[in-house]
Scaffold this motif. Sequence first.
Motif, mmCIF file in Angstrom:
data_model
loop_
_atom_site.group_PDB
_atom_site.id
_atom_site.type_symbol
_atom_site.label_atom_id
_atom_site.label_comp_id
_atom_site.label_asym_id
_atom_site.label_seq_id
_atom_site.Cartn_x
_atom_site.Cartn_y
_atom_site.Cartn_z
ATOM 1 N N ALA A 1 1.135 -1.207 0.308
ATOM 2 C CA ALA A 1 -0.004 -0.064 0.398
ATOM 3 C C ALA A 1 1.099 1.549 -0.030
ATOM 4 O O ALA A 1 0.437 2.369 -0.692
ATOM 5 C CB ALA A 1 -1.064 0.142 1.707
ATOM 6 N N ARG A 2 2.058 1.288 1.057
ATOM 7 C CA ARG A 2 2.756 2.492 0.876
ATOM 8 C C ARG A 2 3.584 2.485 -0.776
ATOM 9 O O ARG A 2 3.608 4.074 -1.035
ATOM 10 C CB ARG A 2 3.879 2.053 1.871
ATOM 11 C CG ARG A 2 4.969 3.413 2.020
ATOM 12 C CD ARG A 2 4.178 4.463 3.070
ATOM 13 N NE ARG A 2 5.596 5.787 3.340
ATOM 14 C CZ ARG A 2 5.624 6.504 4.326
ATOM 15 N NH1 ARG A 2 4.216 6.044 5.274
ATOM 16 N NH2 ARG A 2 6.415 7.468 4.149
ATOM 17 N N ARG A 3 4.261 1.396 -1.396
ATOM 18 C CA ARG A 3 4.484 1.822 -2.648
ATOM 19 C C ARG A 3 3.731 2.224 -3.360
ATOM 20 O O ARG A 3 4.118 3.127 -3.966
ATOM 21 C CB ARG A 3 4.833 -0.241 -2.969
ATOM 22 C CG ARG A 3 5.715 -0.855 -4.091
ATOM 23 C CD ARG A 3 6.166 -0.830 -4.699
ATOM 24 N NE ARG A 3 4.719 -2.328 -4.215
ATOM 25 C CZ ARG A 3 4.420 -2.664 -5.856
ATOM 26 N NH1 ARG A 3 4.518 -1.739 -6.934
ATOM 27 N NH2 ARG A 3 2.867 -3.569 -5.537
ATOM 28 N N LEU A 4 2.072 1.293 -3.541
ATOM 29 C CA LEU A 4 1.327 2.194 -4.833
ATOM 30 C C LEU A 4 1.457 3.710 -4.182
ATOM 31 O O LEU A 4 0.916 5.049 -5.022
ATOM 32 C CB LEU A 4 0.356 0.999 -4.171
ATOM 33 C CG LEU A 4 0.645 -0.420 -4.982
ATOM 34 C CD1 LEU A 4 -1.106 -0.739 -4.908
ATOM 35 C CD2 LEU A 4 1.011 -0.010 -6.295
ATOM 36 N N LYS A 5 1.149 3.614 -3.074
ATOM 37 C CA LYS A 5 0.825 5.127 -2.414
ATOM 38 C C LYS A 5 1.691 6.172 -3.088
ATOM 39 O O LYS A 5 1.183 7.298 -3.683
ATOM 40 C CB LYS A 5 0.340 5.067 -1.263
ATOM 41 C CG LYS A 5 0.262 6.735 -0.764
ATOM 42 C CD LYS A 5 -0.536 6.898 0.420
ATOM 43 C CE LYS A 5 -0.284 8.568 0.953
ATOM 44 N NZ LYS A 5 -0.819 8.316 2.591
ATOM 45 N N GLN A 6 3.106 5.674 -2.845
ATOM 46 C CA GLN A 6 4.110 6.852 -3.783
ATOM 47 C C GLN A 6 4.452 6.344 -5.631
ATOM 48 O O GLN A 6 5.762 6.925 -5.777
ATOM 49 C CB GLN A 6 5.296 6.414 -2.858
ATOM 50 C CG GLN A 6 5.116 6.685 -1.413
ATOM 51 C CD GLN A 6 6.757 6.135 -0.867
ATOM 52 O OE1 GLN A 6 8.065 6.663 -1.359
ATOM 53 N NE2 GLN A 6 6.348 6.612 0.768
ATOM 54 N N GLY A 7 3.654 5.324 -5.311
ATOM 55 C CA GLY A 7 3.991 5.739 -7.143
ATOM 56 C C GLY A 7 4.869 4.946 -7.492
ATOM 57 O O GLY A 7 5.033 4.894 -8.548
ATOM 58 N N LEU A 8 5.267 3.821 -7.180
ATOM 59 C CA LEU A 8 6.694 2.713 -7.395
ATOM 60 C C LEU A 8 6.190 1.899 -7.603
ATOM 61 O O LEU A 8 5.156 1.006 -7.547
ATOM 62 C CB LEU A 8 7.783 2.921 -5.571
ATOM 63 C CG LEU A 8 8.186 3.474 -5.497
ATOM 64 C CD1 LEU A 8 8.778 3.423 -4.187
ATOM 65 C CD2 LEU A 8 9.151 4.799 -5.811
ATOM 66 N N SER A 9 6.855 0.586 -8.841
ATOM 67 C CA SER A 9 6.930 -0.461 -9.000
ATOM 68 C C SER A 9 7.468 -1.120 -7.782
ATOM 69 O O SER A 9 8.429 -0.751 -7.456
ATOM 70 C CB SER A 9 7.647 -0.469 -9.849
ATOM 71 O OG SER A 9 8.634 -0.461 -10.456
ATOM 72 N N GLN A 10 6.774 -2.275 -7.908
ATOM 73 C CA GLN A 10 7.956 -3.506 -6.852
ATOM 74 C C GLN A 10 9.653 -3.020 -7.204
ATOM 75 O O GLN A 10 10.197 -3.240 -6.416
ATOM 76 C CB GLN A 10 7.041 -4.660 -7.235
ATOM 77 C CG GLN A 10 7.358 -5.618 -6.233
ATOM 78 C CD GLN A 10 5.986 -6.719 -6.435
ATOM 79 O OE1 GLN A 10 7.219 -8.143 -7.092
ATOM 80 N NE2 GLN A 10 5.188 -7.099 -5.488
#
Length: 81
Positions: free
Chosen positions: A23-32
């Motif tokens: 969730a935090r990754r997606l919120k920051q617009g980062l890919s895996q």
Amino acid sequence: MQRVSAKMDDAGYLTAIGAVVRARRLKQGLSQEALADLSGIDRSHMGRIERGERNVTFLNIVRIANALDCRPSHLLRLAGA
């Protein structure tokens, strides 16, 4: 992000920390892949962490938190640990 229930079994904690990281990754617009690169963790291992399939080490929690620009305690608190 909403905090996860505090009463869980081991698998529940792994799933919860994985969900918080994702969730935090997606919120920051980062890919895996980008998060894996920033944290120095193999991309496939990062995927297993996010799916709750791996018992993530403390050092990897620190690396992930640094890459996500937050404290490890923040990730753990959100996961209910």
